[in-house]
Write a protein that holds these residues in place. Structure first.
Motif, short mmCIF file in Angstrom:
data_model
loop_
_atom_site.label_atom_id
_atom_site.label_comp_id
_atom_site.label_asym_id
_atom_site.label_seq_id
_atom_site.Cartn_x
_atom_site.Cartn_y
_atom_site.Cartn_z
N MET A 114 -6.78 8.89 0.88
CA MET A 114 -6.44 8.41 -0.45
C MET A 114 -5.31 7.39 -0.34
O MET A 114 -4.30 7.61 0.33
CB MET A 114 -6.02 9.56 -1.35
N HIS A 115 -5.50 6.25 -1.00
CA HIS A 115 -4.47 5.22 -1.00
C HIS A 115 -4.53 4.43 -2.31
O HIS A 115 -5.48 4.55 -3.08
CB HIS A 115 -4.61 4.29 0.22
N ARG A 116 -3.47 3.65 -2.55
CA ARG A 116 -3.33 2.94 -3.82
C ARG A 116 -2.31 1.82 -3.63
O ARG A 116 -1.64 1.74 -2.61
CB ARG A 116 -2.86 3.90 -4.92
N SER A 117 -2.20 0.93 -4.62
CA SER A 117 -1.12 -0.04 -4.64
C SER A 117 -0.77 -0.35 -6.09
O SER A 117 -1.65 -0.36 -6.95
CB SER A 117 -1.48 -1.33 -3.88
N PRO A 118 0.52 -0.59 -6.37
CA PRO A 118 0.95 -0.82 -7.74
C PRO A 118 0.71 -2.26 -8.17
O PRO A 118 0.33 -3.11 -7.36
CB PRO A 118 2.45 -0.51 -7.66
N GLY A 161 4.09 13.95 -1.16
CA GLY A 161 3.88 13.44 0.19
C GLY A 161 3.42 12.01 0.29
O GLY A 161 3.21 11.51 1.40
N TRP A 162 3.22 11.33 -0.85
CA TRP A 162 2.81 9.93 -0.79
C TRP A 162 3.85 9.10 -0.04
O TRP A 162 5.06 9.30 -0.21
CB TRP A 162 2.61 9.36 -2.19
N LYS A 163 3.38 8.16 0.79
CA LYS A 163 4.28 7.30 1.55
C LYS A 163 3.91 5.83 1.34
O LYS A 163 2.75 5.46 1.47
CB LYS A 163 4.18 7.61 3.05
N LEU A 201 0.82 -1.20 0.00
CA LEU A 201 0.00 0.00 0.00
C LEU A 201 0.85 1.26 0.00
O LEU A 201 1.98 1.28 0.52
CB LEU A 201 -0.90 0.03 1.24
N SER A 202 0.29 2.34 -0.55
CA SER A 202 0.82 3.69 -0.38
C SER A 202 -0.32 4.60 0.04
O SER A 202 -1.47 4.39 -0.38
CB SER A 202 1.43 4.22 -1.67
N PHE A 203 -0.01 5.60 0.86
CA PHE A 203 -1.01 6.54 1.37
C PHE A 203 -0.57 7.97 1.12
O PHE A 203 0.63 8.27 1.04
CB PHE A 203 -1.19 6.36 2.88
#
Length: 296
Positions: A252-256, A233-235, A189-191
């Motif tokens: 907001m979050h995502r994953s590759p 600022g995404w971590k 995950l990234s946030f």
């Protein structure tokens, strides 16, 4: 396990909270072994080869068919888009990878399984949920394993969870549990920390009037204009097996994608406040046989 003041402060500031070693090695292994048993039981000959993607449009858009819409009180299998060769005029759709490596997701009522059910509705989870202070009456919904299979595990684009599990007012909280180590290489995950303070729930994922699903605007809420992906600022949030991540419904979050040769298997479920309005437009609906489980 009640959250500490420092953890609650971090939650309020960033909109997510990483809790390493929330589950022991033995508990994590039990859930992972159960996942592999479920994957081994998957029989593609009895399956409509329903693929899953969170894309809103395009050739791989998830169409929200009946298999998907009626999964809220069942344990069903949803496939990686890259695992299915689409049907042609002369050939039916077929898998192009082994069946147990084709599954993107097992859900959406995985808490019906005794292994996942006992960890979802156990005392530790109740204590965390109460100490979080987000709900007056926490109800559990959308329990599922997500596999992110090697080399074909797809991207999960930037989103927030209250768009997909809408209540009035928004109240969704995600509980995301790593059953394997999650790294930048296999799709952790990234946030965007703090985005829950500014993001508006301006659209919602609903059952379309003509069948399937669609996104519709939330009345009287100004649409977001931010390009969230482009903001600084995404971590990344890499974590080891047994970690639980709490996710605010507006962050907001995502994953590759997962281009590696390793799976990235996680178990996740969501909570909403039973005191808030959860209406019949939402794609996921409780049934008389299975109302949303009450955590407290």
């Amino acid at each position: 396990m009640a959250l500490t003041p420092a953890q609650l402060s971090q939650w309020e500031e960033e909109g997510y909270l990483v809790l390493p070693s929330f589950f022991s090695q033995a508990e994590t292994k039990e859930m992972l072994d159960r996942t592999h048993a479920l994957l081994s039981s998957f029989d593609p000959t009895t399956h409509p080869l329903t693929r899953f993607t969170t894309a809103a449009d395009g050739p791989n858009a998830h169409v929200g068919d009946e298999y998907f819409l009626n999964s809220g009180d069942k344990i069903r299998f949803f496939l990686e888009p890259g695992a299915v060769t689409p049907a042609t005029a002369t050939e039916p759709a077929r898998l192009n990878v082994p069946a147990d490596r084709s599954v993107n997701k097992i859900g959406h009522a995985l808490l019906l399984d005794p292994v996942f059910g006992k960890y979802t509705l156990g005392d530790r989870m109740t204590e965390v949920a109460k100490s979080l202070g987000a709900h007056k009456s926490a109800r559990v919904l959308q329990s599922m394993v997500i596999c992110k299979q090697p080399r074909i595990g797809g991207e999960v684009p930037c989103h927030n969870d209250s768009t997909f599990l809408y209540t009035d007012p928004p109240s969704a909280v995600g509980c995301w549990i790593a059953l394997e180590d999650c790294t930048p290489q296999n799709g952790c995950l990234s946030f965007l920390p703090g985005s829950h303070k500014t993001a508006r729930i301006s659209s919602r994922f609903v059952r379309a009037s003509g069948g399937g699903t669609t996104f519709e605007p939330v009345p009287c809420v100004k649409p977001n204009e931010e390009d969230w992906d482009a903001l600084p600022g995404w971590k990344e949030a890499p974590c080891t097996a047994g970690t639980m991540v709490l996710i605010h419904g507006s962050v907001m979050h995502r994953s590759p994608p997962n281009p590696s040769n390793r799976t990235r298997i996680i178990y996740t479920f969501h909570m909403v406040d039973g005191e808030c309005v959860y209406d019949e437009k939402n794609w996921l609906q409780p049934t008389p046989e299975m109302p949303f489980a009450k955590l407290f």
